[in-house]
Each structure stands twice: as C-alpha cells, then as structure tokens.
Design a protein around this motif. Structure first.
Motif, short mmCIF file in Angstrom:
data_model
loop_
_atom_site.label_atom_id
_atom_site.label_comp_id
_atom_site.label_asym_id
_atom_site.label_seq_id
_atom_site.Cartn_x
_atom_site.Cartn_y
_atom_site.Cartn_z
N VAL A 1 0.72 -1.22 -0.06
CA VAL A 1 0.13 0.11 0.19
C VAL A 1 0.95 1.34 0.22
N VAL A 2 0.45 2.58 -0.53
CA VAL A 2 1.08 3.49 -0.50
C VAL A 2 0.01 4.49 0.30
N VAL A 3 0.53 5.04 1.50
CA VAL A 3 -0.46 5.91 2.10
C VAL A 3 0.70 7.22 2.42
N ARG A 4 0.29 8.08 1.50
CA ARG A 4 1.06 9.29 1.37
C ARG A 4 0.87 10.22 0.50
N THR A 5 -0.38 10.96 1.15
CA THR A 5 -1.19 12.08 0.83
C THR A 5 -1.18 12.15 -0.79
N MET A 6 -1.68 11.29 -1.33
CA MET A 6 -1.71 10.78 -2.75
C MET A 6 -3.02 10.99 -3.29
N THR A 7 -3.03 12.06 -4.22
CA THR A 7 -4.38 12.58 -4.57
C THR A 7 -4.73 11.63 -5.84
N ILE A 8 -6.05 11.22 -5.62
CA ILE A 8 -6.71 9.86 -6.80
C ILE A 8 -6.92 11.16 -7.76
N ASN A 9 -6.75 10.71 -9.04
CA ASN A 9 -7.14 11.27 -10.10
C ASN A 9 -7.21 10.33 -11.45
N CYS A 10 -7.47 10.52 -12.43
CA CYS A 10 -7.75 9.67 -13.57
C CYS A 10 -6.52 9.05 -14.21
N GLU A 11 -5.44 9.76 -14.25
CA GLU A 11 -4.29 8.77 -14.96
C GLU A 11 -3.68 8.00 -13.86
N ARG A 12 -3.59 8.53 -12.57
CA ARG A 12 -3.18 7.56 -11.74
C ARG A 12 -4.16 6.33 -11.55
N ALA A 13 -5.45 6.56 -11.53
CA ALA A 13 -6.24 5.48 -11.30
C ALA A 13 -6.42 4.36 -12.43
N THR B 1 -11.32 4.27 -1.37
CA THR B 1 -12.29 5.72 -1.13
C THR B 1 -11.18 6.67 -0.47
N ALA B 2 -11.65 7.99 -0.90
CA ALA B 2 -11.01 9.11 -0.25
C ALA B 2 -10.92 9.06 1.23
N TYR B 3 -9.95 9.51 1.93
CA TYR B 3 -9.69 9.40 3.39
C TYR B 3 -9.51 10.87 3.93
N PHE B 4 -9.30 11.78 2.94
CA PHE B 4 -9.11 13.17 3.28
C PHE B 4 -9.11 14.12 2.28
N GLU B 5 -9.95 15.43 2.04
CA GLU B 5 -9.76 16.32 1.14
C GLU B 5 -9.04 17.68 1.38
N GLU C 1 -8.62 18.17 -3.89
CA GLU C 1 -7.42 17.04 -3.88
C GLU C 1 -8.13 16.13 -2.78
N LEU C 2 -8.46 14.67 -3.35
CA LEU C 2 -9.01 13.68 -2.46
C LEU C 2 -7.89 12.82 -2.43
N TYR C 3 -7.46 12.50 -1.18
CA TYR C 3 -6.02 11.57 -0.98
C TYR C 3 -6.95 10.07 -0.71
N GLY C 4 -6.11 9.07 -1.34
CA GLY C 4 -6.61 7.80 -0.99
C GLY C 4 -5.49 6.88 -1.00
N VAL C 5 -5.70 5.55 -0.29
CA VAL C 5 -4.80 4.76 -0.22
C VAL C 5 -4.50 4.05 -1.72
N ALA C 6 -3.29 4.04 -1.95
CA ALA C 6 -3.03 3.39 -3.47
C ALA C 6 -2.53 1.79 -3.27
N MET C 7 -3.03 1.24 -4.16
CA MET C 7 -2.70 -0.44 -3.94
C MET C 7 -2.30 -0.75 -5.47
N HIS C 8 -1.86 -2.04 -5.74
CA HIS C 8 -1.59 -2.48 -6.87
C HIS C 8 -3.23 -2.69 -7.64
N ARG C 9 -3.29 -2.47 -8.96
CA ARG C 9 -4.56 -2.72 -9.46
C ARG C 9 -5.11 -4.01 -9.39
N VAL D 1 -9.18 -2.75 2.48
CA VAL D 1 -9.08 -1.48 2.84
C VAL D 1 -10.02 -0.55 3.07
N ASN D 2 -11.08 -0.37 2.09
CA ASN D 2 -12.29 0.19 2.08
C ASN D 2 -13.41 -0.28 3.30
N GLN D 3 -13.07 -1.31 3.61
CA GLN D 3 -13.71 -1.89 4.91
C GLN D 3 -13.29 -1.18 6.20
#
Length: 336
Positions: free
Chosen positions: A153-165, A172-176, A277-285, A294-296
C-alpha cells in the motif's frame, strides 16, 4: 520581524528551525535507498509494461469520478493471504511531511495522520498495528513502487485522479485538501521584495518549487502565471529551498503546506485553494481483495462522528495547523 540576508543563492532567513532543515535534507538522502528490493538499498531497474507516472492531470477527461472505488468487503483473497504469509504490511510512506508522515525527533519513530491509517490497516489484516514495514518513498516513486510490488500500500497524501487510477488501484477518499501557495509573510520580506499573494500573477518572474510527480507540478505545467518552476523529489525539499532563499514560493497541498508553516513562523499560506484534492490509499490494480479490505477499514475508521478514529487522528495531528471548525472525512463513493 525576521531578518533576511542576500546570499549567493538568494535571500536566506537565518536561525529558522535548523533542525527541521537538517531533517529534511537527511530524509532526501535516505529516501531513494528505501525503495528497492526490500533491503539492499538499490532500485530494481527491470522491464516495465509502461512508464509509471505521477505527474498527472486531475482534470483528464478519460474517466469520470476516479474516486469511485470497489465496495468494501472483509473477505480474504490472494493479496490478503500474501500479506499474512509475509507477516507484515509493506507500506510506502513519507518520512518528512510534518503531521502526516514524519520521524518524531524525540523518539525517531514514524508518526502522523497517514501513519495512523497504516496502523489501522495492519490491525485489521494482521491483528497487530505494529506489523508494518515502512518504506519511505519520494513523491515521484509512488506509482512505480506499487507497480514493481515493492510495497503493498501507499499511504502518502496521494491525490486520486484519472491517470493515476489507470495505473494503480485506489481506496475511497480519506481526506480532502486543495493546492495552495506557501510563501514568506509580508513582514518577513527583505526591503523592496514584492509580496506573493497567491496562485496569481504575483508569481510572475518568481521561482516556485513543486515536487516532481505531484499534482502541483501538473497544475503549474498548465498555468505557471509566469513563474519559473523549480522541481524537487519531495515536497519538504521545497521548504528547505524556501528557507535557504533558493525559491520564492511553494505550491503544494494546503494540508501539507499548513504543516510546513507550523515549522517556520515566517511563512504562511497565500490566497485560497485552487483545486480539490482527494487523498486515497493506493494499491496494485490487481489486488482487488486488498482494495476492498482497505475500504472496509475506512468504513470503520470514519464511523462514529466526533469519536471516530478518523476524527481522533485529525484532532491529534492536524487540528492545530488546519483549524477546521467541524472536520469530517469525505463521503465514500463506490462503483455500481
């Protein structure tokens, strides 16, 4: 009023949190060695299907609502079983973002809002919040670390956006937060030095720092307001350069900038946020079971209003700097 003196590199503000600056420089040296083959201190250069990029456009029109994630589930799957077999969660984090992920100078331990969330994930999967291997990674290595499976996992103030997704899976987002300018307070400027007032034409001709691979860098690439952009590997490097007089301003998430301002009383946030900016936890697709788990965790982390784990973490780490009246986490968005 803080004095500034003109040196070879520009205006230098002396006596301002030398320990913080030294910590940031140390972190910048250590970070690249922390991401690699799990302990050798070297990067694995092997072949990749496509270059992993973090310098992305959050307004890309190739997707809709990138913050929509898989529905939560407590079910086990191959990714969860792999973590259990290893006995640890390998988490890509920051070690130099004050209040978010940083080493406490008194203890040497990693701590902060993001670290608290990593601990909650480890607690859910392994029953022990301390069963974590932290790997400090620079901003521009977050996607690659996941695609190379250096981390779970990456938990590092990482903004969710289209190209990263399109390259990694997000919770899901945990901070705005929002992009904003950080610059020297008017009263701390050198005589005759013009004030920077925000993300506007006051940046024209000025040196503006942004982390490589960040949303800030992408926004400045679209509209620099005439600034000369100075890229660095990690966003805290920008604060060091600002203190040394090597840049005139920083563009970064306001949540991170607030922590930087807390470390240096001569700088402040300027203007207003100009993005969301919506921060999310990033993982391998491919790790869909991990994304759902993680969403749970986040469902439970948000629950309980002012007594929720999310609110307790906010009050402990962020309230003093951000000062929101009644902060709440973003509402989760799930795919149909």
């Amino acid at each position: 009023m803080a004095e500034r003196r003109r040196g070879a590199a520009g205006p230098v503000r002396p006596g301002l949190f030398a320990a913080t600056t030294a910590l940031a420089v140390t972190a910048a040296v250590l970070v690249p060695a922390a991401v690699g083959d799990g302990g050798t201190g070297t990067d694995r250069p092997g072949p990749r299907a496509a270059p992993a990029r973090d310098d992305v456009d959050s307004s890309a029109d190739t997707c809709e609502r990138p913050e929509a994630s898989l529905r939560p589930s407590p079910a086990d799957g191959p990714a969860i079983e792999k973590i259990r077999a290893a006995g640890v969660v390998r988490a890509g984090v920051d070690q130099s973002s004050f209040r978010w992920g940083y080493r406490d100078p008194a203890t040497g331990e990693l701590t902060g809002f993001d670290i608290a969330l990593v601990k909650a994930i480890a607690k859910e999967i392994l029953g022990d919040e301390d069963k974590v291997v932290y790997k400090a990674i620079p901003t521009n290595r977050r996607v690659r670390a996941l695609r190379d499976r250096d981390v779970d996992v990456v938990v590092r103030t990482m903004t969710i956006n289209c190209e990263r997704a399109a390259q990694v899976g997000f919770s899901t987002a945990y901070f705005e937060a929002g992009q904003q300018v950080l610059a020297v307070k008017k009263e701390a400027l050198a005589p005759g030095e013009p004030e920077i007032t925000g993300y506007d034409d006051s940046l024209r001709g000025r040196r503006v720092c942004a982390a490589e691979g960040s949303t800030a860098a992408a926004e400045l690439a679209k509209e620099s307001h005439g600034a000369r952009v100075v890229p660095v590997p990690n966003q805290l490097d920008c604060l060091v350069r600002l203190q040394l007089g090597e840049v005139d301003a920083v563009v970064t998430d306001n949540a991170l900038a607030a922590g930087q301002a807390a470390q240096d009383p001569t700088v402040e946030l300027k203007g207003t946020p100009f993005t969301t900016e919506l921060y999310g936890v990033a993982m391998h697709r491919e790790d869909e079971d991990l994304i759902r788990r993680v969403n749970q965790v986040l469902e439970e982390y948000r629950a309980g209003g002012r007594s929720s784990p999310w609110r307790k973490a906010y009050d402990r780490w962020l309230a003093a700097d951000l000062g929101l009246r009644d902060p709440v986490p973003p509402r989760p968005v799930y795919r149909d």
